[in-house]
Design an enzyme around this catalytic site. Structure first.
Site, PDB file in Angstrom:
ATOM      1  N   THR B 136       0.880  -1.187   0.000  1.00  9.35           N
ATOM      2  CA  THR B 136       0.000   0.000   0.000  1.00  9.35           C
ATOM      3  C   THR B 136       0.909   1.227   0.000  1.00  9.35           C
ATOM      4  O   THR B 136       2.134   1.115   0.157  1.00  9.35           O
ATOM      5  CB  THR B 136      -0.904   0.052   1.253  1.00  9.35           C
ATOM      6  OG1 THR B 136      -0.090   0.378   2.390  1.00  9.35           O
ATOM      7  CG2 THR B 136      -1.620  -1.267   1.492  1.00  9.35           C
ATOM      8  N   ASP B 137       0.319   2.409  -0.163  1.00 11.40           N
ATOM      9  CA  ASP B 137       1.120   3.631  -0.140  1.00 11.40           C
ATOM     10  C   ASP B 137       1.823   3.801   1.208  1.00 11.40           C
ATOM     11  O   ASP B 137       2.967   4.240   1.271  1.00 11.40           O
ATOM     12  CB  ASP B 137       0.244   4.857  -0.420  1.00 11.40           C
ATOM     13  CG  ASP B 137      -0.215   4.875  -1.880  1.00 11.40           C
ATOM     14  OD1 ASP B 137       0.414   4.160  -2.700  1.00 11.40           O
ATOM     15  OD2 ASP B 137      -1.197   5.568  -2.185  1.00 11.40           O
ATOM     16  N   CYS B 138       1.124   3.423   2.293  1.00  9.77           N
ATOM     17  CA  CYS B 138       1.740   3.600   3.618  1.00  9.77           C
ATOM     18  C   CYS B 138       2.581   2.396   4.043  1.00  9.77           C
ATOM     19  O   CYS B 138       3.421   2.502   4.931  1.00  9.77           O
ATOM     20  CB  CYS B 138       0.677   3.922   4.665  1.00  9.77           C
ATOM     21  SG  CYS B 138      -0.798   2.896   4.570  1.00  9.77           S
ATOM     22  N   TYR B 139       2.341   1.231   3.424  1.00  4.75           N
ATOM     23  CA  TYR B 139       3.088   0.012   3.747  1.00  4.75           C
ATOM     24  C   TYR B 139       3.602  -0.622   2.458  1.00  4.75           C
ATOM     25  O   TYR B 139       3.005  -1.578   1.954  1.00  4.75           O
ATOM     26  CB  TYR B 139       2.197  -0.982   4.497  1.00  4.75           C
ATOM     27  CG  TYR B 139       1.767  -0.523   5.874  1.00  4.75           C
ATOM     28  CD1 TYR B 139       2.677  -0.516   6.923  1.00  4.75           C
ATOM     29  CD2 TYR B 139       0.461  -0.121   6.128  1.00  4.75           C
ATOM     30  CE1 TYR B 139       2.291  -0.104   8.190  1.00  4.75           C
ATOM     31  CE2 TYR B 139       0.068   0.293   7.385  1.00  4.75           C
ATOM     32  CZ  TYR B 139       0.989   0.298   8.414  1.00  4.75           C
ATOM     33  OH  TYR B 139       0.611   0.703   9.677  1.00  4.75           O
TER      34      TYR B 139
END
Lengths: 143, 392
Positions: B136-139
């Site tokens: 994901t964008d954050c992970y």
């Protein structure tokens, strides 16, 4: 008088065919070779083939000559090179093995419910190795 | 004569508490009577050590750099459930290793699984860790492989939804072929019996109506300090009971939790059951405060007072039909032979009585040395209607 070093205590498996099944070999082991055989397990199939698991004690030289005698009779002689050991750290003393051991080598002491293993009575059927939940029972190869 | 939790804990702090095991209290009650024994004894310690399915552990692996939202996690190739949060997972005791041949051929050996991962972690052994993510964008991190030990985990705690069954089925096989069950190998035509109980040492048999046991009770769990999280799954106080209050079937269960980093692998073992699968042996000890004479009387229960149901695991149990054939006492089971439907049958235990004794003795020592205080449960386990008590 024999030295203690010359005494042996071994386990052997004798496999015999229909031709050799009627030989009174246990009698000859006692009478002719001064050995002390202990029949641990015996099985004879409908076709008169079978095996005998023997514990034998006596003098080493007598034992050697007796093995020659058995082989000359046409029996297959296999010395038991595997035995079962218990890893004491892995054993939890649960006792499940005592319900399947055919020779009472694994048994419960009462009333303490401690599980004991008497290697002398073990017939190396290996069922405890499959049954032990923590795999404390293991095969060891002699020498 | 009544004692409060506070009075008992004050005695423990001063090193003056009288603490005995659930075995020792039997003799004390016989010698001096229930009344005098209740005045003398402050705490009775129980113990049990057996295969307890419905066990597992929550693990937190620390955030990685770059960060990762782990969707799949394997420990020594045993899958853990990662659908909890970014770096949390739950490893269940009965989960098989990926690729385990299971029961092909039958009976399978099930050499390694979730229970073994839990034991290996507690023992400090190295574990091969593998995780996957969709990113994901954050992970952003998508793959991770490394070896780790329990010291590399941020958090590791056992949470077992159902342990320490109050009483338990006794296994026998009425069918005509050998069956390989979670109760061990059962030979045909009632050839053998396997039973699994700590009997007179068993936690819930020493407080049969759960007057002192509930959410928040501090316990011995796997060699460390743990807590009861409430009634376990399938907790059912409603079945038939003896006059002394002993349920004659499963009845009560416990959900338990505890920090794995404190635990000792001697008291938590991964197990392989031939033809069945993997699981976990769990050691639990629950302290029972002797609040009054009734509690002393409960803890003086003996193996001869405990009736367990003999159940057919050959035909009835697998079919989902009522499996009970008869009841026998734990004392009879421990004698090595019982008579069922006119047949003498040899018995073998599955749960370790010597380990149950060891756990009860260890908990006794902790309390005597002032290292372990009793906790009043925030909420008692649900009990039989009419037997609710408030301990104030």
């Amino acid at each position: 008088m024999a030295d203690r070093e010359n005494l042996v205590n071994k386990k052997i498996i004798l496999r015999f065919s229909a031709q050799t099944v009627e030989q009174p070999m246990v009698y000859h082991l006692v009478k002719d070779y001064n050995l002390v055989p202990n029949i641990i397990k015996a099985q004879i199939s409908p076709e008169n083939e079978g095996f005998l698991l023997l514990g034998i004690s006596g003098l080493e030289e007598d034992f050697r000559q007796a093995m020659n005698y058995l082989q000359e009779l046409g029996l297959q002689v296999q010395s038991l090179t595997e035995h079962v050991i218990r890893d004491e750290d892995s054993c939890t003393q649960c006792g499940l093995c005592t319900g399947v051991c055919p020779s009472n080598a694994l048994y419960l002491e009462r009333p303490s419910q401690q599980v004991h293993f008497d290697g002398e009575k073990c017939v190396v059927c290996n069922i405890c190795i499959d049954v032990c939940p923590t795999r404390a029972m293991q095969i060891a190869v002699d020498n | 004569m009544k004692k409060s939790y506070e009075e008992i804990n004050e005695k423990i702090r001063q090193g003056k508490a009288v603490v005995v095991t659930a075995e020792e209290v039997i003799d004390i009650a016989r010698e001096v009577g229930v009344k005098a024994a209740a005045a003398k004894v402050d705490v009775v310690t129980t113990g049990t050590f057996g295969i307890m399915c419905s066990s597992g552990a929550f693990l937190n692996f620390w955030h990685t750099k770059p960060k990762m939202r782990m969707s799949q996690v394997w420990l020594n190739e045993v899958p853990a459930y990662a659908g909890i949060a970014a770096v949390d997972a739950y490893i269940g005791a009965t989960e098989l290793m990926t690729g385990d041949p299971a029961n092909t051929p039958h009976p399978g050996h099930f050499r390694y699984g979730g229970g073994h991962v839990i034991e290996d972690l507690i023992a400090g052994r190295e574990i091969k860790f593998r995780a996957g993510s969709y990113g994901t964008d954050c992970y952003p991190l998508r793959r991770l492989e490394k070896t780790l030990t329990i010291a590399d985990l941020r958090d590791a705690f056992i949470f077992n939804p159902r342990n320490s069954y109050q009483n338990y089925n006794v296994g026998v096989n009425c069918g005509d072929k050998t069956v390989y069950t979670y109760m061990g190998i059962l030979k045909p035509h009632m050839g053998n019996i396997n039973y699994s109980t700590a009997g007179q040492l068993s936690p819930l048999l020493n407080d049969p109506y759960y007057r002192t046991i509930g959410l928040g009770t501090r316990i011995f769990l796997g060699g460390g300090i743990g807590y009861i999280g409430g009634p376990g799954t399938q907790h059912d106080p409603s079945g038939p009971r003896t006059e002394g209050g002993v349920p004659t079937g499963g009845a009560g269960t416990l959900a338990v939790t505890g920090d794995m980093k404190q635990m000792n692998a001697r008291y938590i073992r991964g197990v392989s059951m031939l033809g069945y699968g993997v699981s976990l042996m769990v050691g639990i000890g629950v302290p029972i405060p002797i609040l009054d004479e009734e509690m002393l009387e409960f803890t003086a229960v003996t193996d001869a007072d405990i009736l367990s149901p003999i159940c057919d695991y050959g035909l009835k149990y697998p079919a989902g039909e009522p499996p009970e054939l008869a009841h026998v006492t734990v004392a009879q089971l421990k004698s090595g032979q019982v008579e069922v439907l006119g047949k003498q049958i040899p018995t073998a235990p599955i749960s370790s009585y010597p380990m149950a004794q060891e756990i009860a003795a260890a908990l006794k020592l902790w309390i005597k040395e002032g290292r372990f205080l009793l906790s009043r449960p925030a909420e008692l386990l649900p009990t039989v209607p009419g037997f609710e008590r408030s301990e104030e």
